[in-house]
Design a protein around this motif. Sequence first.
Motif, mmCIF file in Angstrom:
data_model
loop_
_atom_site.group_PDB
_atom_site.id
_atom_site.type_symbol
_atom_site.label_atom_id
_atom_site.label_comp_id
_atom_site.label_asym_id
_atom_site.label_seq_id
_atom_site.Cartn_x
_atom_site.Cartn_y
_atom_site.Cartn_z
ATOM 1 N N ALA A 19 -4.182 14.352 30.420
ATOM 2 C CA ALA A 19 -4.109 13.440 29.279
ATOM 3 C C ALA A 19 -4.472 12.020 29.675
ATOM 4 O O ALA A 19 -4.101 11.537 30.746
ATOM 5 N N VAL A 20 -5.218 11.378 28.799
ATOM 6 C CA VAL A 20 -5.626 9.989 29.006
ATOM 7 C C VAL A 20 -4.605 9.087 28.319
ATOM 8 O O VAL A 20 -4.452 9.131 27.099
ATOM 9 N N ASP A 21 -3.892 8.314 29.096
ATOM 10 C CA ASP A 21 -2.894 7.412 28.534
ATOM 11 C C ASP A 21 -3.560 6.173 27.946
ATOM 12 O O ASP A 21 -4.522 5.636 28.505
ATOM 13 N N LEU A 22 -3.051 5.724 26.824
ATOM 14 C CA LEU A 22 -3.524 4.493 26.207
ATOM 15 C C LEU A 22 -2.923 3.307 26.978
ATOM 16 O O LEU A 22 -1.707 3.171 27.077
ATOM 17 N N LYS A 23 -3.784 2.483 27.521
ATOM 18 C CA LYS A 23 -3.327 1.373 28.366
ATOM 19 C C LYS A 23 -2.974 0.160 27.494
ATOM 20 O O LYS A 23 -3.661 -0.857 27.493
ATOM 21 N N SER A 24 -1.880 0.315 26.770
ATOM 22 C CA SER A 24 -1.479 -0.702 25.795
ATOM 23 C C SER A 24 -0.334 -1.584 26.284
ATOM 24 O O SER A 24 0.105 -2.481 25.561
ATOM 25 N N GLU A 25 0.124 -1.350 27.508
ATOM 26 C CA GLU A 25 1.274 -2.091 28.009
ATOM 27 C C GLU A 25 1.001 -3.596 28.031
ATOM 28 O O GLU A 25 -0.030 -4.056 28.512
#
Length: 220
Positions: A19-25
Amino acid sequence: MKKIILSALLLAATFAMQAVDLKSEGRDPEYVSSIVGRSQKITDKLGINDPAKAKEVTNIIANRYFKLNDIYEARDAKIKAAKETLTGDAKNAAIDAARNEADAALYRCHFEFPADLSLYLTPEQIDGVKDGMTYGVLMVTYNSHLDMIPTLTDEEKAQIMAWLVEARELAMDAENSNKKHGVFGKYKGRINNYLAARGYDLKKEREAWYERIKARGGQI
């Protein structure tokens, strides 16, 4: 031995397809929502039937926008600091260095984007992503030239397409819509110069084209 190799390949593919995590941090929620929405619109046009796969692609596209934004924000912060704290040659050198660092960062990460997409998409779909990120200017410009000059040779068509593909690669990394269109504008100028050197009277070709458009009920 063949079974071992096949198993290894399948295992590698499984890891690659994680899974590709959304880098929204640490990002503004409204900004994240806007980028995800923009990315989703591009994904929706690719004809992906698997919702999970479509989500991965959307996250890859959104993460690309995030990375571009980070690169340009870092550049702008360095330029701002240089203007506020330095003068003369030192200021100009710092500004040039900030711009060069951004260009280097863009170059280093440019090819990882289509590589990431290639785990989920066909080459044609990847082109669709690139077109989505550049407002479809490539095909609009290409088709306009073919419509304007019906006598273009296959060689000339190929050259026009090659330059527009190159323009799209650069425009994908541009920081905003104006800069993206600006990249294509430069290449349109190169195409016009090329066609003029090949003996085309672009003014006459354009006037005749406008007349044809009017005759078929279109608008200029």
